[in-house]
Design a protein around this motif. Structure first.
Motif, PDB file in Angstrom:
ATOM      1  N   ILE A  23       6.048   4.085 -12.209  1.00 40.07           N
ATOM      2  CA  ILE A  23       6.138   2.977 -11.248  1.00 40.07           C
ATOM      3  C   ILE A  23       4.789   2.664 -10.622  1.00 40.07           C
ATOM      4  O   ILE A  23       4.593   1.591 -10.070  1.00 40.07           O
ATOM      5  N   GLY A  24       3.850   3.592 -10.725  1.00 31.62           N
ATOM      6  CA  GLY A  24       2.513   3.379 -10.173  1.00 31.62           C
ATOM      7  C   GLY A  24       1.463   3.320 -11.265  1.00 31.62           C
ATOM      8  O   GLY A  24       1.684   3.764 -12.393  1.00 31.62           O
ATOM      9  N   LEU A  25       0.311   2.757 -10.918  1.00 30.61           N
ATOM     10  CA  LEU A  25      -0.795   2.707 -11.871  1.00 30.61           C
ATOM     11  C   LEU A  25      -1.365   4.105 -12.092  1.00 30.61           C
ATOM     12  O   LEU A  25      -1.412   4.915 -11.160  1.00 30.61           O
ATOM     13  N   THR A  26      -1.799   4.367 -13.295  1.00 31.04           N
ATOM     14  CA  THR A  26      -2.462   5.633 -13.595  1.00 31.04           C
ATOM     15  C   THR A  26      -3.883   5.579 -13.032  1.00 31.04           C
ATOM     16  O   THR A  26      -4.403   4.485 -12.733  1.00 31.04           O
ATOM     17  N   PRO A  27      -4.541   6.728 -12.871  1.00 28.52           N
ATOM     18  CA  PRO A  27      -5.939   6.700 -12.407  1.00 28.52           C
ATOM     19  C   PRO A  27      -6.839   5.822 -13.286  1.00 28.52           C
ATOM     20  O   PRO A  27      -7.717   5.126 -12.779  1.00 28.52           O
ATOM     21  N   ALA A  28      -6.607   5.827 -14.579  1.00 33.33           N
ATOM     22  CA  ALA A  28      -7.411   4.985 -15.480  1.00 33.33           C
ATOM     23  C   ALA A  28      -7.160   3.500 -15.220  1.00 33.33           C
ATOM     24  O   ALA A  28      -8.091   2.693 -15.236  1.00 33.33           O
ATOM     25  N   GLU A  29      -5.897   3.136 -14.988  1.00 31.73           N
ATOM     26  CA  GLU A  29      -5.567   1.738 -14.702  1.00 31.73           C
ATOM     27  C   GLU A  29      -6.120   1.307 -13.352  1.00 31.73           C
ATOM     28  O   GLU A  29      -6.603   0.175 -13.196  1.00 31.73           O
ATOM     29  N   LEU A  30      -6.072   2.210 -12.375  1.00 25.53           N
ATOM     30  CA  LEU A  30      -6.623   1.899 -11.057  1.00 25.53           C
ATOM     31  C   LEU A  30      -8.134   1.681 -11.151  1.00 25.53           C
ATOM     32  O   LEU A  30      -8.688   0.778 -10.524  1.00 25.53           O
ATOM     33  N   TYR A  31      -8.799   2.494 -11.978  1.00 20.66           N
ATOM     34  CA  TYR A  31     -10.227   2.295 -12.213  1.00 20.66           C
ATOM     35  C   TYR A  31     -10.476   0.950 -12.893  1.00 20.66           C
ATOM     36  O   TYR A  31     -11.426   0.240 -12.554  1.00 20.66           O
ATOM     37  N   TYR A  41     -13.836   1.415  -9.486  1.00 17.36           N
ATOM     38  CA  TYR A  41     -14.289   2.535  -8.658  1.00 17.36           C
ATOM     39  C   TYR A  41     -13.420   3.754  -8.926  1.00 17.36           C
ATOM     40  O   TYR A  41     -12.244   3.633  -9.230  1.00 17.36           O
ATOM     41  N   ARG A  42     -14.017   4.934  -8.750  1.00 21.12           N
ATOM     42  CA  ARG A  42     -13.284   6.185  -8.933  1.00 21.12           C
ATOM     43  C   ARG A  42     -12.934   6.854  -7.598  1.00 21.12           C
ATOM     44  O   ARG A  42     -12.000   7.628  -7.526  1.00 21.12           O
ATOM     45  N   TYR A  43     -13.683   6.577  -6.545  1.00 22.38           N
ATOM     46  CA  TYR A  43     -13.442   7.201  -5.249  1.00 22.38           C
ATOM     47  C   TYR A  43     -12.425   6.397  -4.443  1.00 22.38           C
ATOM     48  O   TYR A  43     -12.512   5.166  -4.373  1.00 22.38           O
ATOM     49  N   PRO A  44     -11.468   7.089  -3.820  1.00 21.13           N
ATOM     50  CA  PRO A  44     -10.379   6.403  -3.106  1.00 21.13           C
ATOM     51  C   PRO A  44     -10.839   5.380  -2.071  1.00 21.13           C
ATOM     52  O   PRO A  44     -10.292   4.282  -2.011  1.00 21.13           O
ATOM     53  N   GLN A  45     -11.844   5.698  -1.253  1.00 14.59           N
ATOM     54  CA  GLN A  45     -12.264   4.747  -0.221  1.00 14.59           C
ATOM     55  C   GLN A  45     -12.822   3.465  -0.845  1.00 14.59           C
ATOM     56  O   GLN A  45     -12.561   2.370  -0.361  1.00 14.59           O
ATOM     57  N   LYS A  46     -13.560   3.597  -1.915  1.00 11.16           N
ATOM     58  CA  LYS A  46     -14.080   2.419  -2.624  1.00 11.16           C
ATOM     59  C   LYS A  46     -12.936   1.636  -3.258  1.00 11.16           C
ATOM     60  O   LYS A  46     -12.942   0.403  -3.258  1.00 11.16           O
ATOM     61  N   GLN A  47     -11.938   2.336  -3.814  1.00 14.93           N
ATOM     62  CA  GLN A  47     -10.781   1.668  -4.397  1.00 14.93           C
ATOM     63  C   GLN A  47     -10.028   0.894  -3.322  1.00 14.93           C
ATOM     64  O   GLN A  47      -9.617  -0.251  -3.542  1.00 14.93           O
ATOM     65  N   ILE A  48      -9.858   1.494  -2.146  1.00 14.49           N
ATOM     66  CA  ILE A  48      -9.169   0.832  -1.041  1.00 14.49           C
ATOM     67  C   ILE A  48      -9.901  -0.441  -0.649  1.00 14.49           C
ATOM     68  O   ILE A  48      -9.283  -1.498  -0.476  1.00 14.49           O
ATOM     69  N   ASN A  49     -11.215  -0.363  -0.506  1.00 17.78           N
ATOM     70  CA  ASN A  49     -11.997  -1.551  -0.146  1.00 17.78           C
ATOM     71  C   ASN A  49     -11.819  -2.669  -1.173  1.00 17.78           C
ATOM     72  O   ASN A  49     -11.651  -3.837  -0.812  1.00 17.78           O
ATOM     73  N   ALA A  50     -11.855  -2.313  -2.451  1.00 17.69           N
ATOM     74  CA  ALA A  50     -11.698  -3.314  -3.510  1.00 17.69           C
ATOM     75  C   ALA A  50     -10.295  -3.912  -3.499  1.00 17.69           C
ATOM     76  O   ALA A  50     -10.134  -5.131  -3.646  1.00 17.69           O
ATOM     77  N   LEU A  51      -9.275  -3.076  -3.294  1.00 20.09           N
ATOM     78  CA  LEU A  51      -7.901  -3.578  -3.266  1.00 20.09           C
ATOM     79  C   LEU A  51      -7.677  -4.510  -2.082  1.00 20.09           C
ATOM     80  O   LEU A  51      -6.998  -5.536  -2.210  1.00 20.09           O
ATOM     81  N   VAL A  52      -8.260  -4.185  -0.932  1.00 21.14           N
ATOM     82  CA  VAL A  52      -8.140  -5.061   0.247  1.00 21.14           C
ATOM     83  C   VAL A  52      -8.777  -6.410  -0.051  1.00 21.14           C
ATOM     84  O   VAL A  52      -8.195  -7.463   0.240  1.00 21.14           O
ATOM     85  N   LEU A  53      -9.972  -6.399  -0.630  1.00 19.36           N
ATOM     86  CA  LEU A  53     -10.659  -7.657  -0.949  1.00 19.36           C
ATOM     87  C   LEU A  53      -9.872  -8.508  -1.940  1.00 19.36           C
ATOM     88  O   LEU A  53      -9.888  -9.733  -1.873  1.00 19.36           O
ATOM     89  N   MET A  54      -9.156  -7.854  -2.853  1.00 16.90           N
ATOM     90  CA  MET A  54      -8.372  -8.579  -3.860  1.00 16.90           C
ATOM     91  C   MET A  54      -6.970  -8.927  -3.372  1.00 16.90           C
ATOM     92  O   MET A  54      -6.246  -9.644  -4.052  1.00 16.90           O
ATOM     93  N   GLY A  55      -6.593  -8.407  -2.210  1.00 24.02           N
ATOM     94  CA  GLY A  55      -5.262  -8.701  -1.685  1.00 24.02           C
ATOM     95  C   GLY A  55      -4.141  -7.988  -2.417  1.00 24.02           C
ATOM     96  O   GLY A  55      -3.012  -8.463  -2.437  1.00 24.02           O
ATOM     97  N   ILE A  56      -4.442  -6.849  -3.006  1.00 23.71           N
ATOM     98  CA  ILE A  56      -3.441  -6.078  -3.745  1.00 23.71           C
ATOM     99  C   ILE A  56      -2.859  -5.021  -2.801  1.00 23.71           C
ATOM    100  O   ILE A  56      -3.614  -4.216  -2.247  1.00 23.71           O
ATOM    101  N   PRO A  57      -1.541  -5.011  -2.620  1.00 25.56           N
ATOM    102  CA  PRO A  57      -0.941  -4.015  -1.725  1.00 25.56           C
ATOM    103  C   PRO A  57      -1.034  -2.606  -2.311  1.00 25.56           C
ATOM    104  O   PRO A  57      -0.940  -2.421  -3.528  1.00 25.56           O
ATOM    105  N   PHE A  58      -1.218  -1.630  -1.433  1.00 33.09           N
ATOM    106  CA  PHE A  58      -1.359  -0.236  -1.851  1.00 33.09           C
ATOM    107  C   PHE A  58      -0.901   0.676  -0.729  1.00 33.09           C
ATOM    108  O   PHE A  58      -0.683   0.239   0.397  1.00 33.09           O
ATOM    109  N   LYS A  59      -0.746   1.946  -1.069  1.00 32.36           N
ATOM    110  CA  LYS A  59      -0.446   2.999  -0.098  1.00 32.36           C
ATOM    111  C   LYS A  59      -1.423   4.137  -0.334  1.00 32.36           C
ATOM    112  O   LYS A  59      -1.887   4.348  -1.458  1.00 32.36           O
TER     113      LYS A  59
END
Length: 70
Positions: A6-14, A19-37
């Protein structure tokens, strides 16, 4: 049998964030408007449906009527 989680794999998230680091991934997801937890361990969870369903509906604030207070 090939079932998707039901969730993206680490490779898909990359692939989505580049980005590989969670904080960078969060920043990118916020900029793209993609919901995450954020999981208790600090990793990022993105539901597969958030990507596959396409972009969300436009925000209602984009269509505000302006009122001049006098």
């Amino acid at each position: 049998m090939n079932t998707l989680s039901i969730g993206l794999t680490p490779a898909e998230l990359y692939e989505v964030t580049h980005y590989r680091y969670p904080q960078k991934q969060i920043n990118a997801l916020v900029l793209m408007g993609i919901p995450f937890k954020v999981r208790p361990d600090g990793s990022v969870f993105v539901a597969r449906t958030a990507i596959e369903d396409g972009p969300a509906a436009p925000q209602s604030r984009m269509h505000q009527d302006w009122v001049i207070n006098m």
